[in-house]
Each structure stands twice: as C-alpha cells, then as structure tokens.
Scaffold this active site. Structure first.
Site, PDB file in Angstrom:
ATOM      1  N   ASP A  16      11.372   9.398  -5.390  1.00 29.35           N
ATOM      2  CA  ASP A  16      11.508   7.942  -5.270  1.00 29.35           C
ATOM      3  C   ASP A  16      11.742   7.314  -6.640  1.00 29.35           C
ATOM      4  OD1 ASP A  16      11.060   8.184  -2.576  1.00 29.35           O
ATOM      5  OD2 ASP A  16       8.974   7.512  -2.650  1.00 29.35           O
ATOM      6  N   LYS A  43       9.606  10.631   3.581  1.00 27.94           N
ATOM      7  CA  LYS A  43       8.664  10.292   4.654  1.00 27.94           C
ATOM      8  C   LYS A  43       7.829  11.508   5.058  1.00 27.94           C
ATOM      9  CE  LYS A  43      11.668   6.579   6.114  1.00 27.94           C
ATOM     10  NZ  LYS A  43      10.947   5.485   5.448  1.00 27.94           N
ATOM     11  N   GLY A  44       8.460  12.674   5.144  1.00 29.62           N
ATOM     12  CA  GLY A  44       7.705  13.871   5.529  1.00 29.62           C
ATOM     13  C   GLY A  44       6.663  14.220   4.484  1.00 29.62           C
ATOM     14  N   ASN A  46       5.340  12.338   2.224  1.00 31.98           N
ATOM     15  CA  ASN A  46       4.280  11.320   2.165  1.00 31.98           C
ATOM     16  C   ASN A  46       3.261  11.527   3.282  1.00 31.98           C
ATOM     17  OD1 ASN A  46       5.755  10.184   0.100  1.00 31.98           O
ATOM     18  ND2 ASN A  46       6.607   8.512   1.324  1.00 31.98           N
ATOM     19  N   GLU A 143      14.414  12.104   8.695  1.00 34.17           N
ATOM     20  CA  GLU A 143      15.200  12.346   7.473  1.00 34.17           C
ATOM     21  C   GLU A 143      15.717  13.781   7.401  1.00 34.17           C
ATOM     22  OE1 GLU A 143      13.545   8.983   4.371  1.00 34.17           O
ATOM     23  OE2 GLU A 143      12.494  10.900   4.409  1.00 34.17           O
ATOM     24  N   GLY A 228      -0.802  -5.056  12.304  1.00 36.93           N
ATOM     25  CA  GLY A 228      -1.516  -3.936  12.894  1.00 36.93           C
ATOM     26  C   GLY A 228      -0.619  -3.030  13.713  1.00 36.93           C
ATOM     27  N   ASP A 255       4.117   5.852   6.424  1.00 36.03           N
ATOM     28  CA  ASP A 255       3.811   7.279   6.287  1.00 36.03           C
ATOM     29  C   ASP A 255       2.302   7.495   6.151  1.00 36.03           C
ATOM     30  OD1 ASP A 255       6.571   7.574   6.221  1.00 36.03           O
ATOM     31  OD2 ASP A 255       6.617   7.379   4.037  1.00 36.03           O
ATOM     32  N   SER A 285      -3.021   1.549   1.204  1.00 38.52           N
ATOM     33  CA  SER A 285      -1.915   2.145   0.432  1.00 38.52           C
ATOM     34  C   SER A 285      -0.983   1.069  -0.142  1.00 38.52           C
ATOM     35  CB  SER A 285      -1.114   3.118   1.304  1.00 38.52           C
ATOM     36  OG  SER A 285      -0.205   2.423   2.139  1.00 38.52           O
ATOM     37  N   GLY A 290       3.999   2.501  -5.574  1.00 47.19           N
ATOM     38  CA  GLY A 290       4.540   3.809  -5.212  1.00 47.19           C
ATOM     39  C   GLY A 290       4.132   4.223  -3.808  1.00 47.19           C
TER      40      GLY A 290
HETATM   41  O1  RIB Z   1       8.624   5.611   3.771  1.00 45.98           O
HETATM   42  C1  RIB Z   1       8.826   5.574   2.384  1.00 45.98           C
HETATM   43  C2  RIB Z   1       9.742   6.685   1.996  1.00 45.98           C
HETATM   44  O2  RIB Z   1      11.022   6.440   2.550  1.00 45.98           O
HETATM   45  C3  RIB Z   1       9.980   6.813   0.518  1.00 45.98           C
HETATM   46  O3  RIB Z   1       9.074   7.690  -0.102  1.00 45.98           O
HETATM   47  C4  RIB Z   1      11.434   7.266   0.421  1.00 45.98           C
HETATM   48  O4  RIB Z   1      11.578   8.529  -0.131  1.00 45.98           O
HETATM   49  C5  RIB Z   1      11.957   7.203   1.838  1.00 45.98           C
HETATM   50  O5  RIB Z   1      11.983   8.429   2.435  1.00 45.98           O
END
Ligand code: RIB
Length: 313
Positions: A16, A43-44, A46, A143, A228, A255, A285, A290
């Site tokens: 990112d 996303k994965g 995270n 993704e 929510g 995520d 979060s 980040g």
């Molecule tokens: O959901 C956030 C994520 O979306 C980021 O970390 C970015 O890499 C995208 O995949």
C-alpha cells in the site's frame, strides 16, 4: 482457553502506497500532498493479519512478485507468525500494489494493480489442500481470479469448512458459484454493484440483503461503515450498531471486520456477539494510519471491548 481458531485466507497481498491529501488534482494539475505511508496491505493479507492479531493460527495461500515488495511481504507475514508455506514468488511479475488516497475525514480512494495476485489458480488451492482441510474457516475476497474463488468455495463446501466470501472490490461475478459460502459479506458499495439496489438507508440495506438471500445466499452480513452492520438470514435481519470513534484512516477497516469476525465465530461466540465485536475491531482500526499497522492486538481489543460494554450499561 479453548484451542486457537484456525483460519486460512486464500487471497491477495499488496503493498500500500498511501498519500494523505486535502484535495485531489484535476487533470494536468500537480499538487502537494500532506504525508505518505508505505505499508503492507491487500485485502487477503489484511484479513489474515487481523485474524492472527485476534489470536488465530493463520495459513495464507497467495502469490507475490519477484520484486522488492514480494520478499518483504513474505517476511511481513512471517513476522506475525502467519504460515507462509503456500505463499509463492512468481518470477517476472510485480507484487500487487495499491496507491491509496486518504482525505482529511479518513475516507479513502484505492486503485489496485493486481500483479501476482492474478496468478493464484485452483492448482494452488489443490497444492495447499492438506493444510486447508485442517482449518475451521476459509476467507476469500475478490482480488484474485474469480475461477479460483469459485473453486475454493466448492472445496470448502465439500470439506465442510466454514467459508466467508467478501466480494471486495466488487466486480461482476457468477453468484451461483458463490452461494455455497456460509457468509457473504459485502459493504454498501459492493452490495449496490452486485444487486443493482441502492443501500443508502437501513431499510434499503434490509431490502438489499433480502435480495441477496433470494439469490440463494445463506447468511448475508452487509457492512455499513460508521453505521455498523446488518446480518440477514432465513429468519430475518438484525442491525448491529457501530461503536463511535474518531477516524483518521478507514483503509482496511472492512478487512479488520472480516478477519476478526472469522476468529470470533470460530471461537464459538454467538453471531450477534461476534458481529458486535468485529464492529469494534474495525472501528478501532480506523483510529490509526494504514491498514495492517492500524489493527489492534487481541489484548488491546479486549480492554476496549470491556470498557465500551461497561459504558453502554
Ligand atoms: O481494503 C484495503 C486494501 O484494499 C488495501 O490494503 C489495498 O491493498 C487494497 O487491497
């Protein structure tokens, strides 16, 4: 304490590149941003990190590129104690990257270049099958190639493993290949794109979730950001309110919700309790910059959970 939840993520890993800015440039214009942050995301990845920080044993099935970011991504997983046996480096391909732009209110805009994530195939799921059969829950997002997602949903169903599909980012998909998942968890934008129905109010969210159930999904959780989440199934729908926080960066909050929810459900918490907790985990979060680096550790989360619960009594 019961055995740790065992979670697998079949999904993406990105780097990112986050720019914080007050305004966005018009075509042909150059502007100065306020600050920049380089971090591990996707996303994965995270979701895997959130699950791990919540205390689960986590297996990652992913592909990264043969560039600076690929090796670093694997080291990052390992630093959290995530099993990287099935994270492969692909020669001559870039690691997934995500330029992210964050506005002063914490709202983000993201462009993902999938790179190696697009090379994750059903054969990679087969290669990880023995390890995948030992987990409680498999989490998927959008993704990686849809073919791999469909294949993994079938794998999870055949092996009686809980399967969570997070259709993020939203792209047109064959829903009939996803309905065997136990949970389908879009946010408002994703749900709108998938169903064509608006999700601007709680009533519209209920209707949209009902539309997804009518297509064959068993449980739908619609995440509603600062409002929510709404959970819907055969017996009706329930709104689970959010916890108020001052957000500085909402990137990765969805995520954080998914990864933590997978753990809370695998630990045997009731669904409403698990969703309420995931709401708080996601909210916390957003108070840091980040994605992964803003996710709280389990002990810190539990302290906040205890405090917020006692305040609400
Ligand atoms: O959901 C956030 C994520 O979306 C980021 O970390 C970015 O890499 C995208 O995949």
């Amino acid at each position: 304490m019961a055995n740790a939840a065992r979670i697998a993520v079949v999904g993406s890993a990105n780097t990112d590149l986050t720019t914080f800015t007050d305004v966005f440039p018009r075509p042909g214009e150059t502007l100065f941003g306020k600050s920049f942050d380089l971090g591990f995301g996707g996303k994965g990845a995270n979701q895997a990190v959130a699950a791990r920080l919540c205390g689960a044993q986590v297996l990652m099935v992913a592909k990264v590129g043969s560039d600076l970011f690929g090796e670093a991504t694997i080291r990052n997983f390992a630093s959290f104690g995530i099993d990287t046996t099935h994270v492969q480096i692909i020669e001559g391909v870039s690691t997934g990257v995500a330029p992210i732009f964050v506005e002063p209110n914490g709202q983000n805009r993201i462009i993902v270049v999938k790179g190696a994530n697009d090379r994750l195939t059903p054969a990679d799921v087969d290669a990880a099958a023995d390890a995948l059969r030992r987990v409680d829950t498999i989490i998927l997002q959008f993704e990686i190639p849809l073919e791999t997602i469909y294949y993994t949903v079938r794998f999870a169903r055949a092996n009686k493993i809980r399967c969570i599909v997070n259709p993020a980012p939203a792209i047109p998909a064959e829903l009939e290949n996803l309905i065997a998942a136990d949970y389908f968890i879009p946010n408002e934008t994703e749900a709108e794109l998938i169903t064509g129905q608006p999700v601007r109010t709680p009533e519209e969210a209920s209707l949209c979730a009902a539309g997804l159930l009518a297509k064959g999904f068993q449980r739908v959780v619609l995440t509603l950001g600062a409002r929510g989440a709404l959970v819907a199934g055969a017996t009706g729908s329930t709104h689970v309110p959010a916890f108020p926080v001052t957000a500085v960066d909402t990137s990765g909050a969805g995520d954080a919700f998914i990864g933590s929810l997978a753990v809370f459900l695998a630990e045997g918490l009731s669904e409403p309790d698990a969703i309420a907790r995931a709401n708080l985990y996601a909210a916390l979060s957003t108070t840091g910059v980040g994605t992964q680096k803003s996710f709280p550790k389990r002990a810190d989360f539990e302290a906040q959970w205890a405090r917020r619960r006692s305040e609400s009594r």
